[in-house]
Design a protein around this motif. Structure first.
Motif, short mmCIF file in Angstrom:
data_model
loop_
_atom_site.label_atom_id
_atom_site.label_comp_id
_atom_site.label_asym_id
_atom_site.label_seq_id
_atom_site.Cartn_x
_atom_site.Cartn_y
_atom_site.Cartn_z
N ALA A 82 15.29 -5.13 -2.48
CA ALA A 82 15.76 -5.88 -1.39
C ALA A 82 15.39 -5.19 -0.21
CB ALA A 82 17.42 -5.75 -1.89
N ASN A 83 15.38 -4.11 -0.04
CA ASN A 83 14.97 -3.43 1.33
C ASN A 83 13.62 -3.39 1.48
OD1 ASN A 83 17.53 -2.31 2.05
ND2 ASN A 83 17.15 -0.36 0.74
N LEU A 84 12.74 -3.51 0.49
CA LEU A 84 11.34 -3.69 0.56
C LEU A 84 10.98 -5.06 0.97
CD1 LEU A 84 8.72 -1.99 0.44
CD2 LEU A 84 8.45 -2.63 -1.85
N LYS A 85 11.74 -6.23 0.43
CA LYS A 85 11.59 -7.33 0.87
C LYS A 85 11.87 -7.66 2.36
CE LYS A 85 14.42 -11.76 0.82
NZ LYS A 85 13.48 -12.72 0.75
N ARG A 99 13.76 7.27 0.77
CA ARG A 99 13.88 5.94 1.39
C ARG A 99 12.60 5.63 1.88
NH1 ARG A 99 18.58 3.03 0.58
NH2 ARG A 99 18.22 2.12 2.54
N GLY A 100 11.48 6.43 2.10
CA GLY A 100 10.34 5.99 2.31
C GLY A 100 9.71 5.05 1.49
N TRP A 101 9.93 4.93 0.26
CA TRP A 101 9.56 3.82 -0.70
C TRP A 101 10.15 2.51 -0.54
CZ3 TRP A 101 5.82 4.70 -4.45
CH2 TRP A 101 5.50 6.21 -4.61
N HIS A 102 11.36 2.48 0.22
CA HIS A 102 11.93 1.28 0.74
C HIS A 102 10.95 0.59 1.92
CE1 HIS A 102 16.22 1.78 -1.56
NE2 HIS A 102 14.94 2.85 -1.78
N ARG A 103 9.99 1.34 2.49
CA ARG A 103 9.58 0.90 3.89
C ARG A 103 8.06 1.05 3.54
NH1 ARG A 103 13.20 4.82 5.18
NH2 ARG A 103 11.67 6.42 5.72
N LEU A 104 7.59 0.52 2.52
CA LEU A 104 5.95 0.42 2.41
C LEU A 104 5.35 -0.84 2.81
CD1 LEU A 104 6.19 1.41 -1.56
CD2 LEU A 104 5.84 2.97 0.41
N ASP A 146 0.79 -1.31 -0.25
CA ASP A 146 0.10 0.21 0.02
C ASP A 146 0.81 1.24 -0.08
OD1 ASP A 146 -1.80 2.05 0.41
OD2 ASP A 146 -2.34 1.42 2.39
N TRP A 147 1.37 1.57 -1.37
CA TRP A 147 2.31 2.85 -1.28
C TRP A 147 1.66 4.09 -0.90
CZ3 TRP A 147 0.61 6.84 -4.08
CH2 TRP A 147 -0.25 6.83 -5.05
N ARG A 148 0.48 4.35 -1.12
CA ARG A 148 -0.20 5.50 -0.59
C ARG A 148 -0.26 5.71 0.73
NH1 ARG A 148 -5.30 8.15 0.02
NH2 ARG A 148 -5.04 10.25 -0.87
N GLY A 149 -0.97 4.82 1.49
CA GLY A 149 -1.33 4.72 2.98
C GLY A 149 0.30 4.68 3.64
N SER A 150 0.96 4.01 3.29
CA SER A 150 2.20 3.89 3.70
C SER A 150 3.15 5.31 3.73
CB SER A 150 3.32 2.91 3.16
OG SER A 150 2.80 1.66 3.20
N LEU A 151 3.10 5.95 2.61
CA LEU A 151 3.83 7.27 2.46
C LEU A 151 3.03 8.08 3.36
CD1 LEU A 151 4.36 7.57 -1.45
CD2 LEU A 151 6.16 7.11 0.31
#
Length: 250
Positions: free
Chosen positions: A139-142, A103-108, A21-26
């Protein structure tokens, strides 16, 4: 099982929107950042939507050949820098803060059904992302979203962005699998259309709130996809059973 149908050996997943959920996470990350910095008056949901709004146009510059290959992290950074003045932030963020936001895109965070569904699918199939995200991002998102990938595939390896066919063809070549042995799983009809045109199997998982409560696109399947399911858990039900597979069309 329908005559002539064979289950895939590998499942490739779109990631942004389909699994996370990219939107809610961001929005959550941006609001937390704003609270910590005393920037409570900034329209953080608006910034998240505007940031994503520059996603496709930035990749189109690469797809068209107007600019050289550029990884998504760098495109995300350029897009954010271009938006800061509109949201009154151009003089208010330090360099390390900008990098932290990118880097927030790495933490969705994943959708609720993803962890259980992918865990079950991983018992039976090879799983990998087929995303426009670069390898470091994936890799970070994994690790953050605990996605059970066997390997990381996607745009950076092909040096093309989806839906360019090179992305799909490179993934299949690296896996040494024929198109009919690979299933593309996505919440976006255009992604599945390209995969199907190349001979891949397809599964549509709608995410009707990916873009927020007023989403108007990809609310339903608009092609004759092999599977149309409500969640990754339902896809696991359909693919991991021991009985017949009743394919849904359209």
């Amino acid at each position: 099982m329908k005559q002539g149908y064979s289950k895939p050996k590998a499942l490739l997943f779109d990631v942004f929107g389909t699994l996370v959920d990219w939107r809610g996470s961001l929005i959550r990350q941006l609001r937390a950042f704003g609270e910590a910095r005393g920037l409570d008056q900034v329209d953080w949901p608006g910034l998240a939507d505007a940031w994503r709004g520059r996603y496709a146009p930035s990749m189109d510059e690469v797809r068209s050949g107007r600019r050289a290959w550029t990884v998504l992290d760098d495109l995300h950074r350029e897009s954010l820098l271009a938006l800061l003045p509109k949201f009154g932030l151009e003089q208010r963020l330090e360099e390390e803060e900008i990098e932290g936001l990118v880097r927030g895109w790495h933490r969705l965070d994943p959708w609720p059904d993803v962890s259980g569904g992918l865990a079950r699918l991983h018992e039976r199939f090879l799983l990998a992302p087929l995303s426009n995200g670069n390898v470091a991002l994936m890799a970070n998102l994994k690790r953050h979203a605990k996605l059970p990938w066997d390997c990381i595939l996607g745009a950076e390896l092909a040096r093309h962005y989806k839906p360019d066919p090179e992305v799909y063809l490179t993934a299949m070549a690296l896996l040494r699998l024929a198109p009919q042995e690979v299933m593309m799983v996505a919440a976006h009809n255009d992604d599945l259309a390209q995969a199907q045109a190349l001979g891949m199997q397809t599964a549509f998982v709608p995410r009707p709130t990916e873009h927020g409560p007023n989403q108007t696109t990809d609310l339903a399947a608009d092609g004759a996809w092999d599977f149309v399911v409500a969640s990754t858990e339902e896809l696991a039900d359909r693919l991991c059973d021991n009985g017949e597979v009743d394919l849904l069309r359209g």
